[in-house]
Design a protein around this motif. Structure first.
Motif, mmCIF file in Angstrom:
data_model
loop_
_atom_site.group_PDB
_atom_site.id
_atom_site.type_symbol
_atom_site.label_atom_id
_atom_site.label_comp_id
_atom_site.label_asym_id
_atom_site.label_seq_id
_atom_site.Cartn_x
_atom_site.Cartn_y
_atom_site.Cartn_z
ATOM 1 N N GLU A 14 0.810 -1.219 0.000
ATOM 2 C CA GLU A 14 0.000 0.000 0.000
ATOM 3 C C GLU A 14 0.842 1.269 0.000
ATOM 4 N N THR A 15 2.071 1.192 0.471
ATOM 5 C CA THR A 15 2.922 2.379 0.485
ATOM 6 C C THR A 15 3.298 2.819 -0.926
ATOM 7 N N GLN A 16 3.235 1.910 -1.884
ATOM 8 C CA GLN A 16 3.593 2.231 -3.267
ATOM 9 C C GLN A 16 2.390 2.673 -4.103
ATOM 10 N N TRP A 17 1.196 2.585 -3.577
ATOM 11 C CA TRP A 17 -0.009 2.878 -4.350
ATOM 12 C C TRP A 17 -0.079 4.297 -4.897
ATOM 13 N N PRO A 18 0.207 5.346 -4.097
ATOM 14 C CA PRO A 18 0.090 6.699 -4.670
ATOM 15 C C PRO A 18 0.994 6.920 -5.880
ATOM 16 N N GLU A 19 2.217 6.406 -5.805
ATOM 17 C CA GLU A 19 3.139 6.565 -6.936
ATOM 18 C C GLU A 19 2.678 5.734 -8.137
ATOM 19 N N ARG A 20 2.140 4.566 -7.884
ATOM 20 C CA ARG A 20 1.624 3.724 -8.971
ATOM 21 C C ARG A 20 0.412 4.348 -9.647
#
Length: 89
Positions: free
Chosen positions: A23-29
Motif C-alpha cells: 500500500e505504500t507504493q499505491w500513490p506513486e503507482r
C-alpha cells in the motif's frame, strides 16, 4: 470530478491489491498509471493520422478513447493537493 477520480483510484487500487503491491507504493503507482493513460490516449490518435478511410463509428470510438484516456490520465497523474511544508525552524 472527485467522484471520477475516486472511482478510477479505487479501480487501480483493486488491481494493485490483486497484484500484491504494498500500500505504500499505491500513490506513486496511481500517478504512473495516469501518465501511462496520457500516452495511451495520444497513441489512439495515430490510426486517425495514418489511415485515410476509417469508418465514422471507428473514428468516433477512437476520438472517445482519446478524450477519456487523456482526461483520466491528467486527473490521476497531476495531483492538485499541496503537501504541507515543514519549516526547519
Amino acid at each position: 470530478m472527485s467522484v471520477i477520480k475516486r472511482t478510477a483510484e479505487q479501480g487501480i487500487h483493486r488491481i494493485l491489491r490483486l497484484r500484491n503491491v504494498p500500500e505504500t507504493q499505491w500513490p506513486e503507482r496511481v500517478k504512473k498509471t495516469g501518465r501511462g493513460m496520457i500516452l495511451a490516449g495520444v497513441a489512439t490518435v495515430v490510426p486517425l493520422l495514418l489511415i485515410d478511410d476509417i469508418p465514422l463509428p471507428g473514428t468516433i470510438a477512437l476520438q472517445l478513447c482519446y478524450a477519456v484516456l487523456l482526461c483520466l490520465g491528467v486527473i490521476l497523474a497531476f495531483d492538485s493537493k499541496q503537501k504541507p511544508e515543514h519549516s526547519g525552524r
